[in-house]
Design a protein around this motif. Structure first.
Motif, PDB file in Angstrom:
ATOM      1  N   ARG A 115       0.837  -1.210   0.000  1.00  0.00           N
ATOM      2  CA  ARG A 115       0.000   0.000   0.000  1.00  0.00           C
ATOM      3  C   ARG A 115       0.873   1.262   0.000  1.00  0.00           C
ATOM      4  NH1 ARG A 115      -3.203  -2.616   4.371  1.00  0.00           N
ATOM      5  NH2 ARG A 115      -5.165  -3.389   3.487  1.00  0.00           N
ATOM      6  N   ARG A 133     -10.694  -3.281  -3.023  1.00  0.00           N
ATOM      7  CA  ARG A 133     -11.063  -2.732  -1.718  1.00  0.00           C
ATOM      8  C   ARG A 133      -9.853  -2.635  -0.793  1.00  0.00           C
ATOM      9  NH1 ARG A 133     -15.312  -6.302   1.507  1.00  0.00           N
ATOM     10  NH2 ARG A 133     -13.564  -7.758   1.285  1.00  0.00           N
ATOM     11  N   SER A 138      -7.963   3.268  -0.997  1.00  0.00           N
ATOM     12  CA  SER A 138      -7.612   4.611  -0.531  1.00  0.00           C
ATOM     13  C   SER A 138      -6.323   5.127  -1.179  1.00  0.00           C
ATOM     14  CB  SER A 138      -7.461   4.621   0.991  1.00  0.00           C
ATOM     15  OG  SER A 138      -6.397   3.770   1.399  1.00  0.00           O
ATOM     16  N   CYS A 139      -5.491   4.217  -1.711  1.00  0.00           N
ATOM     17  CA  CYS A 139      -4.221   4.615  -2.320  1.00  0.00           C
ATOM     18  C   CYS A 139      -4.359   4.960  -3.798  1.00  0.00           C
ATOM     19  CB  CYS A 139      -3.201   3.479  -2.194  1.00  0.00           C
ATOM     20  SG  CYS A 139      -2.966   2.854  -0.531  1.00  0.00           S
ATOM     21  N   HIS A 189     -15.861   3.890  -6.147  1.00  0.00           N
ATOM     22  CA  HIS A 189     -15.332   3.976  -4.785  1.00  0.00           C
ATOM     23  C   HIS A 189     -14.000   4.709  -4.671  1.00  0.00           C
ATOM     24  CE1 HIS A 189     -18.349   0.778  -4.424  1.00  0.00           C
ATOM     25  NE2 HIS A 189     -18.377   1.063  -3.139  1.00  0.00           N
ATOM     26  N   ALA A 190     -13.243   4.771  -5.752  1.00  0.00           N
ATOM     27  CA  ALA A 190     -11.955   5.482  -5.699  1.00  0.00           C
ATOM     28  C   ALA A 190     -12.013   6.796  -6.463  1.00  0.00           C
ATOM     29  CB  ALA A 190     -10.843   4.602  -6.255  1.00  0.00           C
TER      30      ALA A 190
END
Length: 273
Positions: free
Chosen positions: A62, A82, A86-87, A112-113
């Protein structure tokens, strides 16, 4: 989970009057919706449970992803995405490109990203490999967050193209607990009351016999993808048809075709495959 009353079969639809077991259960399932629109009565039953994994190796991947250390990050499912979602915006801003095996995963990443996918396959690792570019000299490596049970098709294929690949386990899938299996659905399956069952993953094919038993001869089994079909056959499950692509429409077509054939036609087809 049995379908709601408002999702009654359509009289003139291709699967009208057919009862189908879908061996996964998720909110607003596109496959379940397509089957119901085609007239089927659908029961959804999750045969497996997916659990995110955490490890120092995944944490390090990550961090490297967020720093733009990878040329590509490649996903075969939304569960893999998932694990590093966030990255993705920062990695994308630093030049990392994103690939997804199929449209459903690509949509999940976009939703979602908030970033688009650069390369989308036709629903299988093999199809994605056919359109994946070869690396330039000195290219950064490729990251593949994946299931702990995933075969080496994708990382092996990318290495054959010349890429350096880091494959990291991000989640695992285990069979559902026997006590979590709906008794009515299990009883109806064993009694042969389903016209067909749909397997969407190899893990479901492995979980089916111990949880429900082998499908009765009158229950046609349709799979998504060659790996799932191969796993099912390895478990002693007769596969009546394999969907031509991992889309709800292709699954409806495969079910319609399989159910139009006499039951005894399925066994010779299996022996020839």
């Amino acid at each position: 989970m049995s379908e709601p009353l408002e999702s009654a079969p359509l009289v003139n639809a291709p699967l009208s009057g057919r009862r189908i077991l879908l061996t996964r259960s998720k909110p607003d399932d596109a496959i379940a919706r397509a089957l119901r629109l085609a007239g089927a009565r659908v029961d959804a039953l999750a045969l497996t449970v997916s659990t995110p994994l955490e490890s120092a190796r995944l944490d390090a991947a990550r961090a490297r992803l967020a720093d733009g250390a990878y040329a590509w990050v490649v996903f075969s499912s939304w569960r893999a995405a998932r694990a590093v979602v966030s990255c993705l915006p920062r990695a994308r801003s630093l030049g990392t490109r994103i690939a997804a095996v199929g449209e459903a995963t690509a949509r999940w990443i976009s939703d979602h990203a908030g970033v688009s996918v650069d390369l989308t396959g036709a629903g299988s690792a093999a199809a994605l490999l056919q359109c994946f570019p070869a690396p330039d000299s000195g290219a950064r490596p490729v990251l593949i967050p994946r299931s702990a049970l995933a075969p080496d098709t994708l990382p092996g294929g990318l290495r054959a193209l010349g890429w350096s690949v880091e494959a990291v386990d991000a989640y695992t899938t285990t069979p559902a607990a026997a006590e979590d299996i709906d008794a009515d659905i299990a009883g109806n399956f064993r009694a042969g009351r389903y016209d067909a069952a749909v397997l969407t993953a190899s893990s479901q094919a492995r979980a089916l016999p111990p949880l429900l038993g082998l499908p009765p001869p009158t229950t046609r089994v349709v799979t998504i993808g060659a790996p799932t079909a191969a796993t099912a056959r390895g478990q002693g499950i007769v596969v009546a048809a394999q969907a031509s692509s991992p889309t709800p429409q292709a699954i409806v077509r495969a079910l319609t075709d399989a159910l139009a054939r006499p039951a005894q036609a399925d066994a010779p087809e299996e022996r020839d495959s």
